[in-house]
Design a protein around this motif. Structure first.
Motif, mmCIF file in Angstrom:
data_model
loop_
_atom_site.group_PDB
_atom_site.id
_atom_site.type_symbol
_atom_site.label_atom_id
_atom_site.label_comp_id
_atom_site.label_asym_id
_atom_site.label_seq_id
_atom_site.Cartn_x
_atom_site.Cartn_y
_atom_site.Cartn_z
ATOM 1 N N ALA A 65 26.446 -21.305 59.995
ATOM 2 C CA ALA A 65 26.627 -22.741 59.757
ATOM 3 C C ALA A 65 25.844 -23.193 58.533
ATOM 4 C CB ALA A 65 26.197 -23.534 60.991
ATOM 5 N N VAL A 66 24.637 -22.678 58.367
ATOM 6 C CA VAL A 66 23.823 -23.062 57.209
ATOM 7 C C VAL A 66 24.456 -22.549 55.920
ATOM 8 C CG1 VAL A 66 21.595 -22.715 56.084
ATOM 9 C CG2 VAL A 66 21.686 -23.282 58.492
ATOM 10 N N VAL A 67 24.946 -21.321 55.931
ATOM 11 C CA VAL A 67 25.583 -20.767 54.728
ATOM 12 C C VAL A 67 26.838 -21.568 54.377
ATOM 13 C CG1 VAL A 67 26.777 -18.748 53.801
ATOM 14 C CG2 VAL A 67 24.595 -18.472 54.963
ATOM 15 N N ALA A 68 27.645 -21.910 55.367
ATOM 16 C CA ALA A 68 28.834 -22.732 55.110
ATOM 17 C C ALA A 68 28.438 -24.098 54.569
ATOM 18 C CB ALA A 68 29.655 -22.882 56.388
ATOM 19 N N LEU A 70 25.724 -24.761 52.813
ATOM 20 C CA LEU A 70 25.222 -24.598 51.448
ATOM 21 C C LEU A 70 26.362 -24.475 50.445
ATOM 22 C CD1 LEU A 70 22.180 -22.242 52.023
ATOM 23 C CD2 LEU A 70 22.170 -24.706 51.641
ATOM 24 N N VAL A 71 27.441 -23.807 50.851
ATOM 25 C CA VAL A 71 28.615 -23.735 49.981
ATOM 26 C C VAL A 71 29.207 -25.129 49.780
ATOM 27 C CG1 VAL A 71 30.979 -22.838 49.835
ATOM 28 C CG2 VAL A 71 29.099 -21.328 50.515
ATOM 29 N N ALA A 72 29.286 -25.902 50.853
ATOM 30 C CA ALA A 72 29.806 -27.271 50.748
ATOM 31 C C ALA A 72 28.883 -28.151 49.907
ATOM 32 C CB ALA A 72 29.981 -27.871 52.139
ATOM 33 N N LEU A 73 27.582 -27.953 50.011
ATOM 34 C CA LEU A 73 26.624 -28.732 49.220
ATOM 35 C C LEU A 73 26.775 -28.418 47.739
ATOM 36 C CD1 LEU A 73 24.246 -30.725 49.344
ATOM 37 C CD2 LEU A 73 22.739 -28.747 49.507
ATOM 38 N N TYR A 74 26.952 -27.148 47.416
ATOM 39 C CA TYR A 74 27.187 -26.755 46.022
ATOM 40 C C TYR A 74 28.466 -27.420 45.501
ATOM 41 C CZ TYR A 74 28.619 -23.801 42.128
ATOM 42 O OH TYR A 74 29.047 -23.351 40.907
ATOM 43 N N ALA A 75 29.520 -27.405 46.316
ATOM 44 C CA ALA A 75 30.782 -28.025 45.901
ATOM 45 C C ALA A 75 30.631 -29.534 45.723
ATOM 46 C CB ALA A 75 31.869 -27.715 46.925
ATOM 47 N N PRO A 119 13.062 -19.960 61.221
ATOM 48 C CA PRO A 119 13.576 -19.379 59.969
ATOM 49 C C PRO A 119 14.823 -20.068 59.432
ATOM 50 C CG PRO A 119 13.066 -17.650 61.557
ATOM 51 C CD PRO A 119 12.915 -18.950 62.266
ATOM 52 N N VAL A 120 15.671 -20.595 60.302
ATOM 53 C CA VAL A 120 16.891 -21.251 59.840
ATOM 54 C C VAL A 120 16.564 -22.498 59.014
ATOM 55 C CG1 VAL A 120 17.305 -22.695 61.882
ATOM 56 C CG2 VAL A 120 19.237 -21.872 60.535
ATOM 57 N N ASN A 121 15.463 -23.170 59.312
ATOM 58 C CA ASN A 121 15.077 -24.335 58.514
ATOM 59 C C ASN A 121 14.636 -23.931 57.116
ATOM 60 O OD1 ASN A 121 15.640 -26.359 60.352
ATOM 61 N ND2 ASN A 121 13.675 -26.110 61.372
#
Length: 157
Positions: A65-68, A70-75, A119-121
């Motif tokens: 969920a965090v990786v997804a 981060l991709v959306a944040l970059y976009a 760690p997820v934070n």
């Protein structure tokens, strides 16, 4: 009688005051938009870390969920730069996001306000800074390329 070749071309010079005003206005609007996204995503990541201790399946889902995200944040950061036609739009979005995230990291007597030591934070915090930095750098808008004019070929003997 005027023909298209002799007709006066419309005067399309940009107004420098209007251009500067739009730059400042887009920066301010995207600053607040970035702060709103930072606030909502910070509390969302708080929920992801809340369930972190439930096992490996939840941890893998949380990291995915965090990786997804981060991709959306970059976009979103790239979209802010594209929409404002300036790198300052992406920068405004990133500054608002970072300011809100830093405000939520604030330390109190009982620990962090929103983020725990899971760690997820840390993946979220450092990953969002990297995604925003990449989005600002990549949102640099280049001027349109001009195509070279073909020269007429002269055939000679």
């Amino acid at each position: 009688m005027t023909t298209p070749e002799t007709a006066a071309a419309p005067h399309n010079s940009p107004n420098p005051f209007a251009s500067a005003a739009m730059t400042v206005l887009s920066f301010a609007v995207l600053l607040f938009a970035g702060a709103a996204v930072g606030l909502m995503s910070g509390f969302s990541m708080g929920w992801v870390s809340h369930f972190w201790d439930l096992g490996l399946t939840v941890q893998v889902g949380g990291v995915a969920a965090v990786v997804a995200y981060l991709v959306a944040l970059y976009a979103l950061c790239r979209l802010a730069g594209w929409g404002s036609r300036r790198q300052s739009g992406a920068l405004g979005f990133a500054v608002g996001f970072v300011a809100m995230t830093l405000a939520m990291i604030g330390y109190t007597v009982g620990g962090s306000i929103v983020f725990s030591g899971k760690p997820v934070n840390y993946v979220f915090l450092f990953g969002s800074m990297i995604a925003l930095a990449a989005g600002v750098v990549r949102s640099f808008v280049l001027p349109p390329r001009t195509t070279p004019q073909a020269q007429p070929q002269v055939s000679g003997a």
